[in-house]
Design a protein around this motif. Structure first.
Motif, mmCIF file in Angstrom:
data_model
loop_
_atom_site.group_PDB
_atom_site.id
_atom_site.type_symbol
_atom_site.label_atom_id
_atom_site.label_comp_id
_atom_site.label_asym_id
_atom_site.label_seq_id
_atom_site.Cartn_x
_atom_site.Cartn_y
_atom_site.Cartn_z
ATOM 1 N N VAL A 6 -6.061 5.154 -7.530
ATOM 2 C CA VAL A 6 -6.370 3.727 -7.466
ATOM 3 C C VAL A 6 -5.952 3.112 -8.801
ATOM 4 N N PHE A 7 -5.056 2.127 -8.764
ATOM 5 C CA PHE A 7 -4.537 1.531 -9.990
ATOM 6 C C PHE A 7 -5.616 0.750 -10.735
ATOM 7 N N ALA B 85 2.751 -1.849 -15.282
ATOM 8 C CA ALA B 85 3.719 -2.058 -14.202
ATOM 9 C C ALA B 85 4.449 -3.383 -14.363
ATOM 10 N N ILE B 86 3.732 -4.428 -14.766
ATOM 11 C CA ILE B 86 4.345 -5.739 -14.962
ATOM 12 C C ILE B 86 5.387 -5.675 -16.083
ATOM 13 N N LYS B 87 5.102 -4.933 -17.133
ATOM 14 C CA LYS B 87 6.064 -4.781 -18.227
ATOM 15 C C LYS B 87 7.308 -4.020 -17.764
ATOM 16 N N ILE B 88 7.085 -2.979 -16.954
ATOM 17 C CA ILE B 88 8.226 -2.220 -16.428
ATOM 18 C C ILE B 88 9.095 -3.127 -15.563
ATOM 19 N N SER C 153 0.822 -1.221 0.000
ATOM 20 C CA SER C 153 0.000 0.000 0.000
ATOM 21 C C SER C 153 0.850 1.263 0.000
ATOM 22 N N VAL C 154 1.809 1.299 -0.909
ATOM 23 C CA VAL C 154 2.704 2.456 -1.029
ATOM 24 C C VAL C 154 2.673 3.045 -2.442
ATOM 25 N N LEU C 155 2.669 2.194 -3.460
ATOM 26 C CA LEU C 155 2.800 2.669 -4.844
ATOM 27 C C LEU C 155 1.761 3.704 -5.226
ATOM 28 N N GLU C 156 0.559 3.596 -4.670
ATOM 29 C CA GLU C 156 -0.514 4.517 -5.049
ATOM 30 C C GLU C 156 -0.283 5.939 -4.556
ATOM 31 N N TRP D 233 -8.723 -1.210 -8.743
ATOM 32 C CA TRP D 233 -10.012 -1.531 -9.346
ATOM 33 C C TRP D 233 -9.788 -1.627 -10.846
ATOM 34 N N GLU D 234 -10.496 -2.514 -11.494
ATOM 35 C CA GLU D 234 -10.256 -2.768 -12.927
ATOM 36 C C GLU D 234 -10.337 -1.503 -13.774
#
Length: 225
Positions: free
Chosen positions: A173-174, A182-185, A123-126, A155-156
């Motif tokens: 909210v991502f 983010a996964i690609k990064i 709960s930090v990235l946001e 949330w989607e």
């Protein structure tokens, strides 16, 4: 102590029932629970993941830790002794048993390359963290084969935060699209997901009272290859 059974290292918190089962497991294990009920879900996943991938000799970092965060105190109960939490809000170094809390920036930590066996960041990235800088630094200070467990508000589809701010930055909210990015990064920095991640949502389990927003949590775990 009994080991947790929380294999949701790559998952979305789907329901209040999932939240409640995590809280019940924390209680059964005799762990001091997180005061914010949904935080028991991702904190338990982080504990389970660290225990599964390391042993008591491991160096573990909680990036963006708070004194009330559960990850490091729980690991202490399992016999871990090389525990560090960093946060820009910590002005002075503080020791609590084997845990060291220190001032630190999770995008420019200052630690040597390959310092940690496992890193948690819950709960930090946001809160305005630069994703490219985050994954680059986490990959740098992780040992080869080390794990990075991250959770975030999710949330989607986009949620309108109506201009609200928290910790001096806009509330965010991502979304599904942002998590895929983010996964690609992370991948470009040698970090690969440890399992399949289904980004579908069901219930808005989390209510952030200060921002008057409803969403859920997502946790995703990477291994440094």
């Amino acid at each position: 102590m009994r080991r947790p059974r929380a294999p949701w290292h790559n998952a979305v918190l789907q329901s209040r029932q999932e939240r409640d089962r995590a809280i019940a497991q924390v209680t059964r294990l005799g762990l001091p629970p997180a005061s914010d009920a949904p935080k028991n879900w991702d904190s338990l996943a982080a504990l389970d993941c660290v225990l599964a991938h390391t042993d008591k000799r491991a160096r573990v970092l909680d990036a963006g830790a708070e004194l009330y965060s559960r990850t490091l105190p729980w690991l202490r109960l399992y016999g871990y002794k090389r525990l560090t939490g960093i946060n820009l809000a910590f002005k002075k170094r503080k020791r609590v048993g084997p845990i060291t809390y220190a001032h630190g920036d999770l995008t420019r930590s200052g630690y040597d390359a390959g310092t940690f066996d496992a890193i948690t960041c819950l709960s930090v990235l946001e809160h305005g963290v630069d994703l490219a800088a985050y994954f680059r630094e986490m990959a740098r200070i992780l040992k080869p084969g080390g794990v990075l467990i991250t959770s975030t508000d999710y949330w989607e589809t986009p949620i309108d935060a109506k201009g609200r701010q928290a910790y001096g930055v806009p509330v965010h909210v991502f979304t599904r699209r942002e998590i895929r990015k983010a996964i690609k990064i992370a991948g470009r920095n040698g970090l690969v997901l440890t399992g399949r991640l289904d980004l579908a949502c069901d219930e808005k389990v989390v209510h952030w009272q200060e921002a008057d927003l409803d969403f859920t949590f997502l946790v995703f775990t990477f291994k440094k290859v």
